[in-house]
Design a protein around this motif. Sequence first.
Motif, PDB file in Angstrom:
ATOM      1  N   ARG A 127     140.176   9.763 -21.288  1.00  0.00           N
ATOM      2  CA  ARG A 127     140.566   8.442 -21.795  1.00  0.00           C
ATOM      3  C   ARG A 127     141.102   8.551 -23.216  1.00  0.00           C
ATOM      4  O   ARG A 127     142.135   7.958 -23.571  1.00  0.00           O
ATOM      5  CB  ARG A 127     139.368   7.480 -21.755  1.00  0.00           C
ATOM      6  N   MET A 128     140.414   9.324 -24.042  1.00  0.00           N
ATOM      7  CA  MET A 128     140.873   9.507 -25.424  1.00  0.00           C
ATOM      8  C   MET A 128     142.258  10.144 -25.463  1.00  0.00           C
ATOM      9  O   MET A 128     143.123   9.722 -26.246  1.00  0.00           O
ATOM     10  CB  MET A 128     139.882  10.388 -26.192  1.00  0.00           C
ATOM     11  N   ALA A 129     142.467  11.165 -24.629  1.00  0.00           N
ATOM     12  CA  ALA A 129     143.761  11.857 -24.616  1.00  0.00           C
ATOM     13  C   ALA A 129     144.881  10.918 -24.187  1.00  0.00           C
ATOM     14  O   ALA A 129     145.975  10.932 -24.780  1.00  0.00           O
ATOM     15  CB  ALA A 129     143.691  13.063 -23.681  1.00  0.00           C
ATOM     16  N   ARG A 130     144.633  10.111 -23.183  1.00  0.00           N
ATOM     17  CA  ARG A 130     145.668   9.183 -22.710  1.00  0.00           C
ATOM     18  C   ARG A 130     145.977   8.120 -23.762  1.00  0.00           C
ATOM     19  O   ARG A 130     147.145   7.774 -23.984  1.00  0.00           O
ATOM     20  CB  ARG A 130     145.221   8.545 -21.388  1.00  0.00           C
ATOM     21  N   LEU A 131     144.951   7.608 -24.411  1.00  0.00           N
ATOM     22  CA  LEU A 131     145.179   6.590 -25.437  1.00  0.00           C
ATOM     23  C   LEU A 131     145.852   7.187 -26.672  1.00  0.00           C
ATOM     24  O   LEU A 131     146.691   6.546 -27.305  1.00  0.00           O
ATOM     25  CB  LEU A 131     143.850   5.944 -25.822  1.00  0.00           C
ATOM     26  N   PRO A 136     150.356   9.264 -19.133  1.00  0.00           N
ATOM     27  CA  PRO A 136     149.425   9.039 -18.035  1.00  0.00           C
ATOM     28  C   PRO A 136     148.835  10.286 -17.376  1.00  0.00           C
ATOM     29  O   PRO A 136     147.728  10.229 -16.831  1.00  0.00           O
ATOM     30  CB  PRO A 136     150.276   8.292 -17.010  1.00  0.00           C
ATOM     31  N   LYS A 137     149.536  11.413 -17.361  1.00  0.00           N
ATOM     32  CA  LYS A 137     149.139  12.525 -16.477  1.00  0.00           C
ATOM     33  C   LYS A 137     148.180  13.498 -17.150  1.00  0.00           C
ATOM     34  O   LYS A 137     148.196  13.685 -18.363  1.00  0.00           O
ATOM     35  CB  LYS A 137     150.366  13.303 -16.008  1.00  0.00           C
ATOM     36  N   ALA A 213     149.523  13.776 -20.728  1.00  0.00           N
ATOM     37  CA  ALA A 213     148.607  13.502 -21.836  1.00  0.00           C
ATOM     38  C   ALA A 213     147.792  14.724 -22.205  1.00  0.00           C
ATOM     39  O   ALA A 213     147.591  15.004 -23.386  1.00  0.00           O
ATOM     40  CB  ALA A 213     147.670  12.356 -21.472  1.00  0.00           C
ATOM     41  N   ALA A 214     147.280  15.446 -21.199  1.00  0.00           N
ATOM     42  CA  ALA A 214     146.298  16.493 -21.483  1.00  0.00           C
ATOM     43  C   ALA A 214     146.357  17.607 -20.454  1.00  0.00           C
ATOM     44  O   ALA A 214     146.732  17.393 -19.293  1.00  0.00           O
ATOM     45  CB  ALA A 214     144.889  15.901 -21.506  1.00  0.00           C
ATOM     46  N   PRO A 308     138.067   1.959 -26.788  1.00  0.00           N
ATOM     47  CA  PRO A 308     137.588   1.076 -25.722  1.00  0.00           C
ATOM     48  C   PRO A 308     136.677   1.797 -24.738  1.00  0.00           C
ATOM     49  O   PRO A 308     137.017   2.006 -23.570  1.00  0.00           O
ATOM     50  CB  PRO A 308     138.890   0.622 -25.055  1.00  0.00           C
ATOM     51  N   GLY A 309     135.507   2.165 -25.180  1.00  0.00           N
ATOM     52  CA  GLY A 309     134.574   2.834 -24.278  1.00  0.00           C
ATOM     53  C   GLY A 309     133.237   3.042 -24.954  1.00  0.00           C
ATOM     54  O   GLY A 309     133.137   3.132 -26.177  1.00  0.00           O
TER      55      GLY A 309
END
Length: 452
Positions: A127-131, A136-137, A213-214, A308-309
């Motif tokens: 989640r952190m990597a995407r934000l 998305p991927k 993303a990661a 957000p988590g």
Amino acid sequence: MTPQTDPRAGAAVKAADRAHVFHSWSAQDLIDPLAVAGAEGSYFWDYEGKRYLDLTSGLVYTNIGYQHPKVVAAIQEQAARLTTFAPAFAVEARSEAARLIAERTPGDLDKIFFTNGGADAVEHAIRMARLHTGRPKVLSAYRSYHGGTQQAVNITGDPRRWPSDSGSAGVVRFWAPYLYRSRFYAETEEQECARALEHLETTIAFEGPATIAAIILETVPGTAGIMVPPPGYLAGVREICDKYGIVFVLDEVMAGFGRTGEWFAADLFGVVPDLMTFAKGVNSGYVPLGGVAISGAIAETFGKRAYPGGLTYSGHPLACAAAVATINVMAEEGVVENARNLGASVVEPGLRELAERHPSVGEVRGVGMFWALELVKNRETREPLVPYNASGEANAPMAAFAAAAKQAGVWPFVNMNRTHFVPPLNTGEAELKEGLAALDAALTAADAHTEG
């Protein structure tokens, strides 16, 4: 602690378990769990008084063994002082655990987000990597395991993913290096490394670098087979991530906290990821705890923007007190050094001697107290002793090996066609030799299923 015989109590424990406990990763009617009466150090025992040397460290987490008195005392003291408190507050045990972990993580991974275990650590790292990237991927390797929650299991590369695979989790898989069963027709570690990196970069090119993303990798894959990456591979992945602005996530849930003979396996390779997940050995599993170690750049993303988590029990005081005590015990008692030294002087040569005597052993690989024996039908063809993801009758050779190991007084770690040698990190030389001798006897059962 001396094992006591009490079959009636054991029968009652077993009956209650079978009536009410729903076990993970199991067909409920086909399992027969052992009723455990107690444990201490590297051993546990049943209600019949039979004692087992634990070559699994639970699920590769009791890095300081069972019932270490200093950690037990720390949990008791914390319970008397402050049993629990909400994660929004500064609490001494939580702050100190974060400080001790950050002192040992590589590079600038100085911010610690606490979770309840490894799977939710992976969830939050992704989640952190995407934000952070707005992409998305996620790229992950086949022959990997990252946890049982929905996102983590979709990132996983082994068959435990299949029943829950949504096909829409934004995950793309690639082949990581594994010379013994090379997907790249390599003959040397150097070839395997170069070709694996070329394959990864080609995958990125065809997926679109701006969509990724990661990349997440177990620093040393655990349940998937303890394949220590060849020299230069992780550094090459780091370079690829930097080239394309991709977040590099290392999963150290199993490999971290001394398992490889270093505080973190990343230290073996001189690599600093952007995010690193941990759990298990952080407090020897005494109270559930995991987390994400976060780089300065990613932490800054959430400096003025809310992350957000969160979790109700993030940084639970009992778990963090256990972590503080465990890390201090490991430092005071030289546990990491013990894993490094005895891994090299006792475990590795002992396992290689077994390989010389037993035709069922196709390869020995590992580091520290993190080893695998790959069992085969035929050393020349390298055909696995049992098929990939075998069950039932197809898995009979591995079941026979496991039964023989238990009969010899050790509890083995068995997955597919492998047995892993992963005892507590403070296991002594005499105990390690006891375990090797038991495996020597048990491998005769596997030898019976080899060809030629």
